[in-house]
Design an enzyme around this catalytic site. Structure first.
Site, PDB file in Angstrom:
ATOM      1  N   LYS A 106     -30.789  -2.199  40.040  1.00  0.00           N
ATOM      2  CA  LYS A 106     -31.717  -3.068  39.324  1.00  0.00           C
ATOM      3  C   LYS A 106     -30.980  -3.883  38.256  1.00  0.00           C
ATOM      4  O   LYS A 106     -31.168  -5.100  38.146  1.00  0.00           O
ATOM      5  CB  LYS A 106     -32.809  -2.210  38.669  1.00  0.00           C
ATOM      6  CG  LYS A 106     -34.067  -2.946  38.323  1.00  0.00           C
ATOM      7  CD  LYS A 106     -35.114  -1.997  37.727  1.00  0.00           C
ATOM      8  CE  LYS A 106     -35.736  -1.106  38.782  1.00  0.00           C
ATOM      9  NZ  LYS A 106     -36.577  -0.041  38.209  1.00  0.00           N
TER      10      LYS A 106
ATOM     11  N   ARG B  52     -36.695   0.911  32.062  1.00  0.00           N
ATOM     12  CA  ARG B  52     -36.724   1.098  33.516  1.00  0.00           C
ATOM     13  C   ARG B  52     -35.477   1.813  33.989  1.00  0.00           C
ATOM     14  O   ARG B  52     -34.364   1.435  33.620  1.00  0.00           O
ATOM     15  CB  ARG B  52     -36.803  -0.270  34.202  1.00  0.00           C
ATOM     16  CG  ARG B  52     -37.711  -1.243  33.497  1.00  0.00           C
ATOM     17  CD  ARG B  52     -37.474  -2.682  33.928  1.00  0.00           C
ATOM     18  NE  ARG B  52     -37.799  -2.926  35.323  1.00  0.00           N
ATOM     19  CZ  ARG B  52     -37.571  -4.083  35.937  1.00  0.00           C
ATOM     20  NH1 ARG B  52     -36.987  -5.081  35.282  1.00  0.00           N
ATOM     21  NH2 ARG B  52     -37.889  -4.231  37.197  1.00  0.00           N
TER      22      ARG B  52
ATOM     23  N   GLY C 128     -37.532   9.180  43.436  1.00  0.00           N
ATOM     24  CA  GLY C 128     -37.694  10.381  42.611  1.00  0.00           C
ATOM     25  C   GLY C 128     -37.470  10.158  41.132  1.00  0.00           C
ATOM     26  O   GLY C 128     -37.673  11.044  40.306  1.00  0.00           O
TER      27      GLY C 128
ATOM     28  N   MET D  90     -37.534   8.335  37.183  1.00  0.00           N
ATOM     29  CA  MET D  90     -38.581   8.134  36.180  1.00  0.00           C
ATOM     30  C   MET D  90     -39.347   6.829  36.407  1.00  0.00           C
ATOM     31  O   MET D  90     -38.771   5.820  36.772  1.00  0.00           O
ATOM     32  CB  MET D  90     -37.954   8.086  34.789  1.00  0.00           C
ATOM     33  CG  MET D  90     -38.999   8.167  33.701  1.00  0.00           C
ATOM     34  SD  MET D  90     -38.407   7.537  32.150  1.00  0.00           S
ATOM     35  CE  MET D  90     -38.619   5.789  32.406  1.00  0.00           C
TER      36      MET D  90
ATOM     37  N   ARG E 144     -33.794  -7.067  45.285  1.00  0.00           N
ATOM     38  CA  ARG E 144     -32.944  -6.106  46.004  1.00  0.00           C
ATOM     39  C   ARG E 144     -33.065  -6.411  47.481  1.00  0.00           C
ATOM     40  O   ARG E 144     -34.005  -7.093  47.903  1.00  0.00           O
ATOM     41  CB  ARG E 144     -33.378  -4.673  45.724  1.00  0.00           C
ATOM     42  CG  ARG E 144     -34.777  -4.386  46.194  1.00  0.00           C
ATOM     43  CD  ARG E 144     -35.237  -3.014  45.773  1.00  0.00           C
ATOM     44  NE  ARG E 144     -36.686  -3.039  45.675  1.00  0.00           N
ATOM     45  CZ  ARG E 144     -37.429  -2.096  45.123  1.00  0.00           C
ATOM     46  NH1 ARG E 144     -36.851  -1.055  44.580  1.00  0.00           N
ATOM     47  NH2 ARG E 144     -38.727  -2.193  45.087  1.00  0.00           N
TER      48      ARG E 144
ATOM     49  N   HIS F  42     -36.000  24.362  72.708  1.00  0.00           N
ATOM     50  CA  HIS F  42     -36.062  23.913  74.101  1.00  0.00           C
ATOM     51  C   HIS F  42     -36.916  22.653  74.229  1.00  0.00           C
ATOM     52  O   HIS F  42     -36.509  21.664  74.836  1.00  0.00           O
ATOM     53  CB  HIS F  42     -36.642  25.034  74.972  1.00  0.00           C
ATOM     54  CG  HIS F  42     -36.788  24.666  76.421  1.00  0.00           C
ATOM     55  ND1 HIS F  42     -37.952  24.143  76.934  1.00  0.00           N
ATOM     56  CD2 HIS F  42     -35.903  24.699  77.442  1.00  0.00           C
ATOM     57  CE1 HIS F  42     -37.791  23.896  78.218  1.00  0.00           C
ATOM     58  NE2 HIS F  42     -36.540  24.224  78.563  1.00  0.00           N
TER      59      HIS F  42
ATOM     60  N   SER G 153     -14.203  16.900  78.441  1.00  0.00           N
ATOM     61  CA  SER G 153     -15.426  16.425  77.809  1.00  0.00           C
ATOM     62  C   SER G 153     -15.833  17.490  76.802  1.00  0.00           C
ATOM     63  O   SER G 153     -16.008  18.656  77.152  1.00  0.00           O
ATOM     64  CB  SER G 153     -16.518  16.231  78.862  1.00  0.00           C
ATOM     65  OG  SER G 153     -17.720  15.876  78.214  1.00  0.00           O
TER      66      SER G 153
ATOM     67  N   CYS H 186     -20.020  15.054  75.354  1.00  0.00           N
ATOM     68  CA  CYS H 186     -21.329  15.057  76.005  1.00  0.00           C
ATOM     69  C   CYS H 186     -22.363  15.873  75.250  1.00  0.00           C
ATOM     70  O   CYS H 186     -23.450  16.098  75.740  1.00  0.00           O
ATOM     71  CB  CYS H 186     -21.215  15.530  77.445  1.00  0.00           C
ATOM     72  SG  CYS H 186     -20.658  17.224  77.585  1.00  0.00           S
TER      73      CYS H 186
ATOM     74  N   TYR I  14     -14.948   7.877  75.417  1.00  0.00           N
ATOM     75  CA  TYR I  14     -16.379   7.603  75.487  1.00  0.00           C
ATOM     76  C   TYR I  14     -17.197   8.708  74.826  1.00  0.00           C
ATOM     77  O   TYR I  14     -16.705   9.814  74.619  1.00  0.00           O
ATOM     78  CB  TYR I  14     -16.837   7.434  76.950  1.00  0.00           C
ATOM     79  CG  TYR I  14     -16.801   8.706  77.763  1.00  0.00           C
ATOM     80  CD1 TYR I  14     -17.901   9.568  77.786  1.00  0.00           C
ATOM     81  CD2 TYR I  14     -15.681   9.056  78.516  1.00  0.00           C
ATOM     82  CE1 TYR I  14     -17.874  10.740  78.518  1.00  0.00           C
ATOM     83  CE2 TYR I  14     -15.648  10.220  79.254  1.00  0.00           C
ATOM     84  CZ  TYR I  14     -16.749  11.072  79.255  1.00  0.00           C
ATOM     85  OH  TYR I  14     -16.728  12.230  79.970  1.00  0.00           O
TER      86      TYR I  14
END
Ligand code: ADP
Ligand code: MG
Ligand code: MG
Length: 873
Positions: free
Chosen positions: A27, A96, A105, A107, A340, A455, A763, A830, A850
Site C-alpha cells: 500500500k 492503515r 488477517g 488490522m 494494487r 481413494h 520414471s 509420473c 518430462y
C-alpha cells in the site's frame, strides 16, 4: 547512521517509490508511486516494515522513531495547512496497515483519527457541517474502540440500532447531528466501562495506540494462519501508513468507491466498479446502502469521473497490469487512496495477459509469467454459476475441482445403473476400488471421510471428475438412504450440487457453467510452449482420458496403470481368479480371459496417442485392493470359479498382508508369477503390432514398478524382450519399444547407476517415493500430517508438493547416477507431483525430460514448465 524509519508521500515531497514494497509494504509503495506520477493522493507518511520487525523483536519502538514521526507530522501539518490535535483547521488522519503482500488477517484501517471534543467543534465550524463532524467522530470512536481497544463492533451497532428505533428511522443517514453527538458520548462511555480507562482524547496518544495496534496485528492468529496458508514468511512485518483524511461523506458532491481497470471476473477491458455518494470508505463493503455501478458516476459527479477515468488509464499503463483502485471524492475533488494489481479469476488472468500483449503493453514472456498455473484449473472444469444463490450444507476438502449437480445415490451399483440416464452424485462414507464403476457413472463424488489423497480424491482427479472429500459435517445414514448436514436431511434422489474447487456441498440443483477453451487460452498455451523445455505427458488409463489429455496438449502418456483397466465391468472377477488361482493352470485360464481385454484396451490407447509415446506400467496392485472381502462377493466368485466358498475364503485369507503397501506388489508379483508379466507383455506387443498394421505409429514404453534391485529389473526385462521377439516374429512386423523402471524406493534411487544399466528410462513414482522416504503411509497420514503442517514441522503436505529437501534429493541423485552410466537415459515423473507447479519447477531444474499428470492438469504443467524455464533465464 540510523536507518530511515519514515517515508513521506504526496504534496510534491515523496521519498519512496513503487519498487520499495519490502520496506513500505504494498500500500505504501503504491501511494508513493501514485504521488510520484502525479495522480492525486492525500499526503501522508509510511512507517517502514523494518520498524515493525524491530518492534516485534524487542517489544518496543526502536530509538529515534518518535522523533521521526514527529518530524513527518509537522511536515504533514505544513503541507495541508492543518493542525494535528487542535487549531481552527484540525488535521485528521487514517492509520492503515500494509504488508508487502495484501493480507486480510491484518488490522482494519482506522479513519478520522485526531478527533476529540475540541477538534470536532473546530471541524463543525470550518465545514459549516455539524452533522458531518459528529458522524466522523462517532465513526472514529467506534473503529478505534473496536480495532485498538477490543470492544466488539456489534456492541456499538446495538447502540445505533436503539437510537434509530427511538427516532423511528431506518438509515444511519437519517440520524441528526444531535443524535450523533449523543451516540458519540454513549460510545465513549461504553469504551470506558469495558476497558476501565477513558477513551483517549489526545491525538498523539490516539496515533501511537493505533500504530502499536498495527504492529501487534502482525502476530494475531488470523494473520498467522493466512500467512501459513499462503506461504508468506513470518518475519516480513507490516508497514503503517498515516494518511491525511479526505472525506467522501461531506455531502452529495462527495463519494467513495472501488474500481478495477478491467473486469476482474472476465478480464474484459472495461472500467468496472462501484461507488456510494456521501459515504466514507468502509460503507461500500459494509453493505449499508447499495452502491451504484461506476458508470453512473458520469452523471452524478461528471468532473471527478473524468479525472478518475484519466487516473485509472494512467495507472494501468504505468504499472502495466490491471489495477484495483480505491478512491474518494471530497467536494468534487478526486483522491486515489490505493492501487494494487487486481486479483482476478483464471479466466480474467488469461484474457488480460493475452490482450495486454496485443495492446503492446507487455511482452509475451511477461504474459506467460502473469498467469498462475493453478488458476488454469478453473478454466478447464465446469464451475458453479457465480450468480447463483446457494444453500451450503457442509464444506469438505476441495479434492477434485469442477462442479457437478445430480441426484443423491448411496450405492455404486445404483449409481452405475441410474447414472446412464440421469445425473447422479455418489455419496459414500469413503470409496474403495469396488466403487469404481459407480464413480465412473456419477457426475460427482462426495465422501464423509478421507483426505486429499484418499481413494475417492485420487481416482476422481484422475478422471477429471468433481469430488468433495472428507466432509466431516455430514452424517451418513446409509441404511435409511439419507444423510444429514447443517440441520437438513437429504434423501436418496434429492438434488445436491458439489463445488470441487471450494469443497462446498450445496442443497439442490445449482446451474453450472462449462467454460470453453477460448482462443485467448490457446494463444497463451502456445506462447508457453515456446519457452518450456520440459515435456508434459499425462496419466491416462483409457482411450477417452488419453483423447481428453491430448486436447489439452499432452505429448504422450507417462503412466498407464494397467490395474485400473481391471476394474471395469466384470473383469474384476477374472483378475480375482488370476490372483486366487490355486495352480498355474487355473491362473493361465484366467489370464487367457484377461489377455484379449487388455489387448483391446491398449489398442484403443495406442490409436488415441498415434505418434506419441505411451508408458505402460505392469501390474502393481496392493493385492488387497483387488480381493473380495464381503461374504456375498466371495460366494459369488466361488460359484463362478466352481470352487468351495470356504476354500476360497481361505485363499483370500492366505493373501492377507499385515502391511500391503510394503508387501507383495509391484515387480515382486511379476517375479513370483512370471506368467502375469508374460501375459501383459503379450497384450501390449500384440496390440502394438495390430495397430501398427493399421498405419498408427506406436511407441510403447514398458515400465516395471517397485524395483529395488537391478536384478529384479533384469529378470523382468528378459521376459519382456522374449515376448516381444515372439510376437514380432509371429506378426512379421516389429515396433520400437523401451523397457524401463519406476524409481519409487529409496534403494532404487541409491543404486540408480546399477539399475540404469538395465533400463532405457526412469520414471519417478513420487507418490510411493514420498511414502517410502518418509516411512509413512499416505492413507494413514491424514491423522497427523495436517498437524505437522499446522505446527510448522514440515512446510507443506509432501504428497501435494514434492519434499525438495528429502525426496527431491533422492530424485537428483538418481538422475545423476543414472545419466552417469547412460547419458541418453530418459527421465520422467509420473506421481501426482507432475501437475504441481512448484514441483514442476524442481523437475525442470533437475534436468528431467518430462512430467506426467492427470489430463486436466496438463495445461497447468505446461504453463508451470514454461515459467520454470523463463525464471532460470
Ligand atoms: P484495506 O487494506 O482493507 O483496503 P485501507 O487502508 O485501504 O484498508 O482502508 C480502507 C478504506 O478506508 C479505503 O478504501 C478508503 O475508502 C478508506 N480510507 C483509508 N484512508 C483514508 C483516507 N485518508 N481518507 C479517506 N478514506 C480513507
Ligand atoms: Mg484498501
Ligand atoms: Mg507406485
Amino acid at each position: 547512521m540510523p536507518d530511515q524509519y519514515v517515508y513521506f508521500f504526496g504534496a510534491g515531497q515523496t521519498e519512496g517509490d513503487g519498487r520499495m514494497k519490502d520496506l513500505l509494504g504494498g500500500k505504501g509503495a503504491g501511494l508513493a508511486e501514485m504521488a510520484r506520477i502525479g495522480v492525486p493522493v492525500p499526503p501522508g507518511f509510511t512507517i517502514t516494515t523494518e520498524v515493525c520487525r524491530l518492534y516485534l523483536q524487542g517489544s518496543a519502538e526502536p530509538e529515534g522513531l518518535r522523533e521521526a514521526v514527529a518530524v513527518s507530522l509537522a511536515r504533514l501539518e505544513e503541507a495541508t495547512g492543518k493542525t494535528f490535535g487542535g487549531g481552527e483547521s484540525p488535521l485528521l488522519v487514517s492509520v492503515r496497515s500494509g504488508a508487502k503482500f495484501s493480507m486480510p488477517g491484518m488490522m482494519d484501517t482506522i479513519l478520522n483519527l485526531g478527533l476529540n471534543d475540541d477538534t470536532v467543534a473546530a471541524i463543525a465550524k470550518a465545514t459549516e457541517n455539524e452533522r458531518f463532524a459528529w458522524d466522523s467522530y462517532r465513526r472514529f470512536v467506534q473503529m478505534y474502540g473496536d480495532v485498538v481497544l477490543g470492544v466488539p463492533a456489534a456492541d456499538f451497532e446495538r447502540l445505533i440500532d436503539a437510537r434509530k428505533e427511538e427516532r423511528g428511522v431506518r438509515h444511519d443517514t437519517d440520524l441528526s447531528a444531535g443524535d450523533l453527538r449523543e451516540l458519540t458520548a454513549a460510545f465513549r462511555a461504553l469504551v470506558e466501562e469495558r476497558t476501565g480507562v477513558p477513551f483517549p482524547t489526545d491525538a498523539r496518544a490516539q496515533l501511537w495506540g493505533a500504530i502499536h495496534a498495527v504492529f501487534d496485528s502482525w502476530q494475531t492468529p488470523r494473520a498467522k494462519a493466512y500467512r501459513r496458508v499462503n506461504g508468506i514468511a513470518d518475519d516480513l512485518g507490516t508497514a503503517v501508513n498515516v494518511c491525511t483524511m479526505v472525506f467522501g461523506n461531506m455531502g452529495d458532491d462527495s463519494s467513495t468507491g472501488v474500481c478495477f481497470t478491467r473486469d476482474p471476473s472476465t478480464g474484459e477491458r472495461t472500467f468496472y466498479g462501484e461507488f456510494l455518494v456521501n459515504a466514507q470508505g468502509e460503507d461500500v463493503v459494509a453493505g449499508i446502502r447499495d452502491p451504484l455501478p461506476i458508470a453512473r458516476m458520469r452523471e452524478v459527479l461528471p468532473e471527478a469521473y473524468a479525472e478518475l477515468l484519466d487516473a485509472q488509464e494512467k495507472l494501468e499503463r504505468h504499472f502495466r497490469d490491471a489495477q484495483d483502485l480505491e478512491f474518494t471524492v471530497e467536494r468534487g475533488h478526486l483522491y486515489l487512496l490505493q492501487t494494487r494489481s487486481a486479483k482476478r479469476t483464471g479466466r480474467a488472468a488469461v484474457r488480460i495477459a493475452v490482450e495486454m500483449v496485443n495492446e503492446g503493453l507487455i511482452t509475451i514472456e511477461e504474459a506467460v509469467m502473469r498467469v498462475q498455473p493453478e488458476q488454469l484449473d478453473q478454466l478447464l472444469h465446469p464451475t458453479i454459476d457465480p450468480k447463483a444463490e446457494v444453500q451450503v450444507l457442509a464444506t469438505g476438502l476441495p479434492a477434485s475441482p469442477g462442479a457437478a449437480a445430480g441426484k443423491v445415490v448411496f450405492n455404486p451399483d445404483e449409481a452405475a445403473e441410474r447414472g446412464t440416464g440421469e445425473p447422479v452424485i455418489l455419496v459414500r462414507r469413503e470409496t474403495s476400488p469396488e466403487d469404481y464403476h459407480g464413480m465412473v457413472a456419477a457426475q460427482g463424488i462426495l465422501t464423509a471421510r478421507g483426505g486429499m489423497t484418499s481413494h475417492a480424491a485420487v481416482v476422481a482427479r484422475g478422471m477429471g471428475k468433481c469430488c468433495v472429500a472428507g466432509a466431516g459435517d455430514i452424517e451418513m445414514d446409509e441404511s435409511r438412504r439419507r444423510f444429514t448436514a447443517n440441520g437438513v436431511t437429504v434423501h436418496e434422489g434429492d438434488w445436491i450440487t458439489l463445488d470441487g474447487s471450494t469443497g462446498r456441498v450445496i442443497l439442490g440443483k445449482v446451474d453450472t457453467v462449462i467454460p470453453e477453451l477460448t482462443n485467448t487460452f490457446r494463444r497463451l498455451m502456445e506462447w508457453a510452449d515456446r519457452f518450456r523445455t520440459l515435456r508434459v505427458r499425462t496419466n491416462a488409463d483409457t482411450p477417452n482420458d488419453a483423447a481428453v489429455a491430448r486436447k489439452f496438449g499432452a505429448e504422450g502418456i507417462g503412466l498407464c496403470r494397467t490395474e485400473h483397466m481391471f476394474f471395469e465391468g466384470d473383469r474384476i472377477d477374472a483378475v480375482r481368479e488370476m490372483i486366487l488361482a490355486e495352480n498355474p493352470t487355473g491362473r493361465a485360464i484366467a489370464e487367457a480371459r484377461l489377455l484379449p481385454m487388455q489387448r483391446g484396451d491398449f489398442e484403443g490407447i495406442f490409436r488415441a496417442m498415434d505418434g506419441l509415446p505411451v508408458t505402460i506400467r505392469l501390474l502393481d496392485p496392493p493385492l488387497h485392493e483387488f480381493l473380495p472381502h464381503a461374504d456375498s462377493e466371495i460366494k459369488h466368485l466361488a460359484r463362478k470359479m466352481g470352487v468351495d466358498t470356504a476354500r476360497l475364503r481361505a485363499r483370500v485369507d492366505a493373501h492377507h498382508e499385515t502391511n500391503p503397501m510394503l508387501g507383495h506388489r509391484g515387480c515382486r508379483l511379476g517375479i513370483s508369477y512370471p506368467d502375469i508379466t508374460w501375459m501383459q507383455a503379450q497384450a501390449i506387443f500384440e496390440a502394438a503390432v495390430n495397430v501398427a498394421a493399421e498405419g498408427v505409429t506406436v511407441c510403447p514404453e514398458i515400465m516395471v514398478p517397485l524395483v529395488a534391485t537391478a536384478e529384479e529389473l533384469r529378470r523382468q526385462r528378459k521376459i519382456i524382450d522374449e515376448v516381444a521377439e515372439e510376437v514380432f516374429e509371429a506378426a512379421g512386423r516389429r515396433v520400437d519399444y523401451l523397457v524401463g523402471t519406476m524409481i519409487e524406493l529409496p534403494r532404487a534411487a541409491l543404486t540408480a547407476d546399477e539399475i540404469a544399466a538395465e533400463a532405457q528410462f526412469f520414471s519417478f513414482g513420487t507418490n510411493d517415493l514420498t511414502q517410502t522416504t518418509f516411512g509413512l503411509s499416505r492413507d494413514d497420514a491424514g491423522r497427523f500430517l495436517p498437524g505437522y503442517v499446522e505446527q510448522g514441522i514440515i512446510p507443506h503436505d509432501p504428497f501435494q508438493s514434492l519434499d525438495l529437501g528429502g525426496v527431491g534429493k533422492l530424485v537428483e541423485m538418481a538422475c545423476r547416477l543414472g545419466r552417469g552410466v547412460k547419458p541418453e537415459l530418459k527421465l520422467g515423473v509420473c506421481g501426482e507431483h507432475g501437475g504441481d507447479p512448484r514441483s514442476v519447477e524442481f523437475f525442470h531444474e533437475a534436468g528431467l525430460n518430462y512430467v506426467s499428470c492427470s489430463p486436466f492438469r496438463v495445461p497447468v504443467a505446461r504453463l508451470a514448465a514454461a515459467q520454470a524455464a523463463l525464471r532460470k533465464n
